[in-house]
Design a protein around this motif. Structure first.
Motif, PDB file in Angstrom:
ATOM      1  N   ARG A  53       0.831  -1.195   0.000  1.00 33.25           N
ATOM      2  CA  ARG A  53       0.000   0.000   0.000  1.00 33.25           C
ATOM      3  C   ARG A  53       0.875   1.258   0.000  1.00 33.25           C
ATOM      4  N   ASN A 106      -2.473  -2.854  -6.352  1.00 36.77           N
ATOM      5  CA  ASN A 106      -3.004  -1.496  -6.205  1.00 36.77           C
ATOM      6  C   ASN A 106      -4.262  -1.446  -5.334  1.00 36.77           C
ATOM      7  N   GLY A 107      -4.593  -2.564  -4.679  1.00 36.54           N
ATOM      8  CA  GLY A 107      -5.744  -2.592  -3.780  1.00 36.54           C
ATOM      9  C   GLY A 107      -7.052  -2.978  -4.428  1.00 36.54           C
ATOM     10  N   ARG A 108      -7.062  -3.080  -5.743  1.00 38.11           N
ATOM     11  CA  ARG A 108      -8.318  -3.412  -6.434  1.00 38.11           C
ATOM     12  C   ARG A 108      -8.636  -4.904  -6.279  1.00 38.11           C
ATOM     13  N   CYS A 117      -5.995  -8.881  -2.581  1.00 35.12           N
ATOM     14  CA  CYS A 117      -6.275  -7.895  -3.615  1.00 35.12           C
ATOM     15  C   CYS A 117      -5.104  -7.798  -4.576  1.00 35.12           C
ATOM     16  N   LEU A 149      -1.906   5.536  -6.112  1.00 39.48           N
ATOM     17  CA  LEU A 149      -2.565   4.566  -6.996  1.00 39.48           C
ATOM     18  C   LEU A 149      -3.357   3.514  -6.228  1.00 39.48           C
ATOM     19  N   TRP A 150      -3.194   3.495  -4.903  1.00 37.66           N
ATOM     20  CA  TRP A 150      -3.887   2.484  -4.097  1.00 37.66           C
ATOM     21  C   TRP A 150      -5.387   2.770  -4.043  1.00 37.66           C
ATOM     22  N   GLU A 151      -6.185   1.745  -4.274  1.00 40.59           N
ATOM     23  CA  GLU A 151      -7.651   1.838  -4.194  1.00 40.59           C
ATOM     24  C   GLU A 151      -8.109   1.050  -2.977  1.00 40.59           C
ATOM     25  N   GLU A 152      -8.576   1.737  -1.960  1.00 43.20           N
ATOM     26  CA  GLU A 152      -8.920   1.086  -0.698  1.00 43.20           C
ATOM     27  C   GLU A 152     -10.266   0.378  -0.781  1.00 43.20           C
ATOM     28  N   ASN A 153     -10.211  -0.937  -0.596  1.00 50.22           N
ATOM     29  CA  ASN A 153     -11.428  -1.751  -0.548  1.00 50.22           C
ATOM     30  C   ASN A 153     -11.472  -2.632   0.696  1.00 50.22           C
TER      31      ASN A 153
END
Length: 437
Positions: free
Chosen positions: A335, A353-355, A350, A341-345
């Motif tokens: 992270r 990039n967190g996706r 994951c 660019l990190w997408e928090e889910n």
């Protein structure tokens, strides 16, 4: 019943204009509020009066069909899926993937097999012939049974809405689906799989699969807030699924004539062969499949409530806890490296990039792990069967295993009876020790 009557009573009269006897019976009220009058005619008065009496009996028994020409089986199935089933998807009582399966079975088997029959003229013999053809084509018995259940449910709704007077599917003995044969990994194979996955990115994903027996969507949809590592409990409350895209453009083309613009009756396969294309192409550039529609909707990766027993708790084996904690530390490093660019889910597993992880990508990773570990080919779902098998072999009660895996009934546990020999041999040994020391 002689003469014309305007008070709602039945009437029979002779018309000199055409030399015929005419009968009229009021059977109810039309949707617009006007009387629903049905007509019978013939050259013989006795015959017409008999027809009128029969129509009155049907009316009094509540078995008269609605006004208008009854739809074909294909028309009714389409209406049923687009309205009743679509509403259940919208309110969450039916999975979108279930409706997708309905549409697929209808397109492949029901429409070409019995779709042209008028729904009120469909007979049990037509269904028997359809199922026989499917079996001769080598289709799995489970596929035939699912097809039967779809037409049975659709006809049940048609009967409730007075479109048909009976559900002919109830007159057909349902096809018997063969018990699913499972091929779980042995204990040695499961350990070899985990050893190979240990040093891989998201390697704990396969530890979770084998230790908790999660479905693929439940595993890749697991989120940190539902993991209590201190108490060793996982809340299996959601799953990640890829849903089929739907057109958001009213004039869009899609796979099947009903999605094409008026004037174009080509299916997707036919579309590519049209020299001049569709005579009325979509003004927004939407071509064939919904995934190309610029205003597509309803598809992609989404979180949904799991099937079966929803919101179950799964105990985490103690050795798995440190693995998950180490995985969380590694994910935190990723992270920081991803930055903006990190997408928090909040996902346990994951992409860098967190996706979310696409189910297909997850499947490919599993195949790679199997090959690298020198193991036979298997399905991702076989990890779940392995978990159930190992628990049964360890002497855990089937009822407890059912709760851990989230099965809705003990019937689902019958697939694990192949491990009974292991327990039976142990029981025989204990009996021998008890009797003969």
């Amino acid at each position: 019943m002689s003469g014309r009557r305007g008070n709602g009573e039945s009437s029979v009269y002779y018309s000199e204009a055409d030399g015929k006897w005419h009968g009229w019976v009021t059977v109810g009220v039309k949707p617009n509020g006007s009387p629903d009058r049905r007509h019978r005619m013939g050259a013989d008065e006795t015959v017409v009066r008999a027809k009128v009496r029969e129509l009155e009996r049907q009316r009094d028994a509540g078995k008269t069909r609605k006004a208008g020409r009854p739809p074909t089986v294909e028309q009714w199935l389409t209406t049923w899926m687009d309205t009743a089933c679509a509403r259940k998807v919208a309110d969450g009582t039916m999975s979108p993937r279930t409706l997708d399966d309905y549409r697929s079975k209808c397109r492949l088997y029901l429409f070409p097999g019995i779709g042209k029959h008028r729904v009120d003229k469909l007979a049990a013999e037509h269904l028997d012939a359809l199922y026989l053809r499917m079996i001769k084509q080598g289709l799995a018995s489970g596929t035939v049974l699912k097809t039967h259940r779809i037409i049975a449910r659709a006809l049940k709704v048609a009967m409730q809405r007075d479109i048909v007077t009976r559900n002919v599917a109830t007159l057909v003995e349902p096809p018997q689906a063969a018990e699913e044969e499972i091929e779980p990994f042995s204990q040695a194979e499961a350990r070899a799989l985990l050893a190979e996955a240990a040093d891989r990115r998201n390697g704990a994903r396969w530890s979770v699969a084998l230790a908790l027996g999660l479905r693929q969507g439940e595993a890749i949809g697991l989120r940190w807030k539902y993991l209590d590592l201190d108490n060793g409990v996982a809340k299996i409350w959601w799953q990640l699924q890829r849903l089929t895209w739907e057109h958001g453009c009213e004039d869009a083309h899609a796979c099947g004539a009903k999605h094409h613009r008026k004037g174009c009756k080509a299916t997707c396969k036919q579309h590519s062969k049209l020299k001049n294309g569709c005579p009325k192409p979509c003004p927004k550039g939407c071509t064939a499949h919904a995934k190309t529609c610029p205003e597509r909707r309803g598809g992609g990766l989404v979180f949904r409530v799991p099937k079966g027993k929803n919101k179950r708790l799964a105990p985490i084996p103690p050795p798995l806890v440190p693995l998950l904690k180490a995985h969380r530390k590694e994910q935190l490093r990723e992270r920081l490296a991803a930055g903006g660019l990190w997408e928090e889910n909040d996902l346990v597993f994951c992409q860098p990039n967190g996706r979310p992880i696409d189910p297909r990508q997850d499947w490919e990773e599993f195949k790679d792990v199997l090959e690298a570990a020198g193991l036979r080919d298997a399905r991702v779902h076989d990890n779940r069967h392995t978990a159930g098998t190992l628990l049964i072999e360890a002497g855990v009660s089937p009822r407890v295993v059912m709760e851990i895996l989230g099965h809705s009934s003990m019937r689902m546990m019958q697939r694990y009876t192949h491990v009974a020999s292991v327990l039976a041999n142990d029981a025989a040994k204990r009996m021998g020790d008890a009797l003969w020391g």
